[in-house]
Scaffold this active site. Structure first.
Site, short mmCIF file in Angstrom:
data_model
loop_
_atom_site.label_atom_id
_atom_site.label_comp_id
_atom_site.label_asym_id
_atom_site.label_seq_id
_atom_site.Cartn_x
_atom_site.Cartn_y
_atom_site.Cartn_z
N ASP A 31 1.57 1.70 -7.47
CA ASP A 31 2.93 2.07 -7.05
C ASP A 31 3.53 2.93 -8.16
O ASP A 31 3.41 2.60 -9.34
CB ASP A 31 3.77 0.80 -6.85
N LEU A 33 6.70 3.43 -8.45
CA LEU A 33 8.06 2.91 -8.67
C LEU A 33 9.15 3.93 -8.31
O LEU A 33 10.27 3.85 -8.81
CB LEU A 33 8.24 2.40 -10.12
N ALA A 73 2.15 2.53 0.47
CA ALA A 73 2.94 3.53 -0.26
C ALA A 73 3.21 4.72 0.66
O ALA A 73 2.31 5.19 1.37
CB ALA A 73 2.21 4.00 -1.50
N ILE A 76 9.27 7.42 2.82
CA ILE A 76 9.66 6.72 4.06
C ILE A 76 10.91 7.27 4.74
O ILE A 76 11.32 6.77 5.78
CB ILE A 76 9.88 5.20 3.82
N TYR A 141 8.02 13.22 9.09
CA TYR A 141 7.55 11.87 8.72
C TYR A 141 6.62 11.32 9.81
O TYR A 141 5.54 10.80 9.52
CB TYR A 141 8.76 10.94 8.52
N ASN A 170 10.78 -1.82 13.56
CA ASN A 170 11.78 -1.76 12.48
C ASN A 170 11.75 -3.07 11.70
O ASN A 170 12.15 -4.11 12.22
CB ASN A 170 13.16 -1.51 13.07
N ASP A 271 18.77 10.70 15.82
CA ASP A 271 18.69 9.25 16.05
C ASP A 271 18.11 8.97 17.44
O ASP A 271 18.67 9.40 18.45
CB ASP A 271 20.10 8.62 15.98
N1 LIG Z 1 10.80 -0.44 6.71
C1 LIG Z 1 10.44 -0.22 7.96
O1 LIG Z 1 11.14 -0.56 8.90
C2 LIG Z 1 9.11 0.45 8.27
C3 LIG Z 1 8.78 0.68 9.61
C4 LIG Z 1 7.55 1.29 9.91
C5 LIG Z 1 6.69 1.63 8.90
N2 LIG Z 1 7.04 1.42 7.60
C6 LIG Z 1 6.08 1.80 6.55
O2 LIG Z 1 5.86 0.66 5.73
C7 LIG Z 1 5.50 1.10 4.41
C8 LIG Z 1 6.37 0.40 3.38
O3 LIG Z 1 7.74 0.77 3.60
P1 LIG Z 1 8.98 0.00 2.94
O4 LIG Z 1 10.05 -0.06 3.97
O5 LIG Z 1 8.50 -1.25 2.29
O6 LIG Z 1 9.45 1.08 1.87
P2 LIG Z 1 9.55 1.01 0.28
O7 LIG Z 1 10.16 2.31 -0.15
O8 LIG Z 1 10.22 -0.24 -0.15
O9 LIG Z 1 8.04 0.94 -0.15
C9 LIG Z 1 7.25 2.08 -0.41
C10 LIG Z 1 6.62 1.90 -1.78
O10 LIG Z 1 5.74 2.99 -2.02
C11 LIG Z 1 5.96 3.46 -3.35
N3 LIG Z 1 5.61 4.88 -3.38
C12 LIG Z 1 6.24 5.91 -2.76
N4 LIG Z 1 5.62 7.07 -3.04
C13 LIG Z 1 4.56 6.77 -3.85
C14 LIG Z 1 3.54 7.54 -4.47
N5 LIG Z 1 3.49 8.88 -4.34
N6 LIG Z 1 2.62 6.90 -5.23
C15 LIG Z 1 2.67 5.55 -5.39
N7 LIG Z 1 3.62 4.77 -4.83
C16 LIG Z 1 4.55 5.38 -4.06
C17 LIG Z 1 7.43 3.21 -3.64
O11 LIG Z 1 7.73 3.13 -5.02
C18 LIG Z 1 7.64 1.88 -2.92
O12 LIG Z 1 7.39 0.78 -3.78
C19 LIG Z 1 5.65 2.63 4.42
O13 LIG Z 1 4.38 3.19 4.65
C20 LIG Z 1 6.56 2.88 5.61
O14 LIG Z 1 6.36 4.18 6.14
C21 LIG Z 1 8.23 0.84 7.25
#
Ligand SMILES: NC(=O)c1ccc[n+]([C@@H]2O[C@H](COP(=O)([O-])OP(=O)(O)OC[C@H]3O[C@@H](n4cnc5c(N)ncnc54)[C@H](O)[C@@H]3O)[C@@H](O)[C@H]2O)c1
Length: 312
Positions: A31, A33, A73, A76, A141, A170, A271
């Protein structure tokens, strides 16, 4: 198993790390961060702070002897992807490719790729979308997530990689920031904590706001545990239930025992009006079902927030 988990210092990934460790697996988190926090990464996991698109991450993937890559990662933000599609693609497409190429050299067996059902299907005006529904990506995205899925299919067909895609609806729960796709739960809880009435965005034809499928983060983590040994394929991870933004707000208020008011505002460009997913395939093949309904998940999320504020 030896698992490389990307994004494990983020919201969902940190819950997945805990679930993997709870099953006795060895977890290395990659990660950078950029939005994650080191304190989110559970103590039992190793944290390597690096960009997934970097040579260092490729080196770790190729030489670490990992059985599974669980790839959370990502860049997002949908609005950011519209502003800067190249930056989105650098992380979401080139970052993934960096790891897949290195994994191929390093004898990687399985990839669990996290995609977004809320993004790849586009508008879902009628019955919940199952995995057969044609994709209709409406943002860079969504395109980058779909592209990741397609690369996975290529590596599966040509190099025998076991490829599983989990298309989350979601997701909400503890450690969420207000920035993600379902960040609205965190936004509403912040509003209650600050005593500031939130705005509910709506289209003229959706007087109670947009409809979404809210799935609890611990349930998503359990889907990842099942995905470690399930047959390859694409699976929606969702509840199949539509909740309007107004009904979500009322449910958050109940969880927090608040009577704070709200206002309405116009929906923002892009949206989606409605996004609800059918998770029958995950039920029948993974044996996965969401265990928390919205009231239970919101109560756990509010309790987490209160404990954090109390310094517990
Ligand atoms: N939150 C939702 O509702 C949702 C829905 C569908 C899919 N997702 C997917 O779930 C996954 C996690 O999302 P989340 O909501 O926990 O978001 P988040 O931002 O909390 O987690 C993403 C993590 O990836 C890390 N990151 C980002 N770019 C990076 C890079 N280049 N190298 C290394 N680390 C990197 C960030 O520091 C973070 O810790 C993502 O792939 C997102 O697309 C989330």
């Amino acid at each position: 198993m030896k698992i490389l988990l990307t994004g494990g210092a983020g919201f969902i990934g940190s819950h997945v790390a805990e679930a993997f460790l709870g099953q006795g697996h060895a977890v290395t988190i990659v990660d950078d961060l950029s939005s994650g926090r080191p304190e989110n990464a559970p103590a039992g996991a190793e944290l390597a702070v690096m960009d997934i698109a970097s040579p260092q991450a490729a080196e770790l993937m190729a030489s670490g002897g990992f059985d599974v890559l669980c790839h959370h990662a990502a860049q997002i933000s949908v609005p950011f992807s519209v502003e800067d599609p190249q930056a989105d693609a650098r992380v979401n497409i080139l970052g993934l490719l960096n790891l897949l190429e290195a994994g191929r050299r390093g004898g990687l067996r399985r990839v669990i790729f996290i995609s977004s059902g809320g993004a790849v299907y586009g508008e879902i005006p009628d019955a919940p979308a199952d995995e057969q529904r044609p994709a209709l990506p409406l943002s860079p995205y969504a395109v980058s997530k779909l592209c990741g899925e397609t690369y996975l299919a290529y590596y599966a067909a040509n190099f025998g990689l076991e490829a599983l895609t989990l298309r989350y609806a979601n997701v909400y729960g503890p450690r969420q920031t207000p920035h993600g796709e379902a960040g609205v739960v965190a936004i509403f809880m912040n509003a209650i904590a600050a005593g500031r009435p939130p705005a509910i965005y709506r289209h003229p034809e959706t007087p109670r706001g947009m409809e979404r499928d809210y799935v609890y983060v611990a349930d998503c983590a359990q889907a990842n545990v099942l995905a470690l040994s399930a047959p390859p394929g694409v699976y929606n991870i969702a509840t199949g239930l539509a909740t309007t933004t107004l009904d979500l707000w009322l449910a958050v208020r109940r969880a927090a025992q608040s009577d704070l008011g709200h206002s309405f505002g116009p929906a923002r460009a892009g949206d989606l009006r409605r996004s609800v997913l059918d998770a029958a395939k995950a039920a029948s093949i993974l044996g996965w079902r969401p265990e928390r309904d919205l009231a239970a998940g919101l109560a756990e999320t509010w309790a987490w927030r209160r404990a954090l504020e109390a310094g517990a």
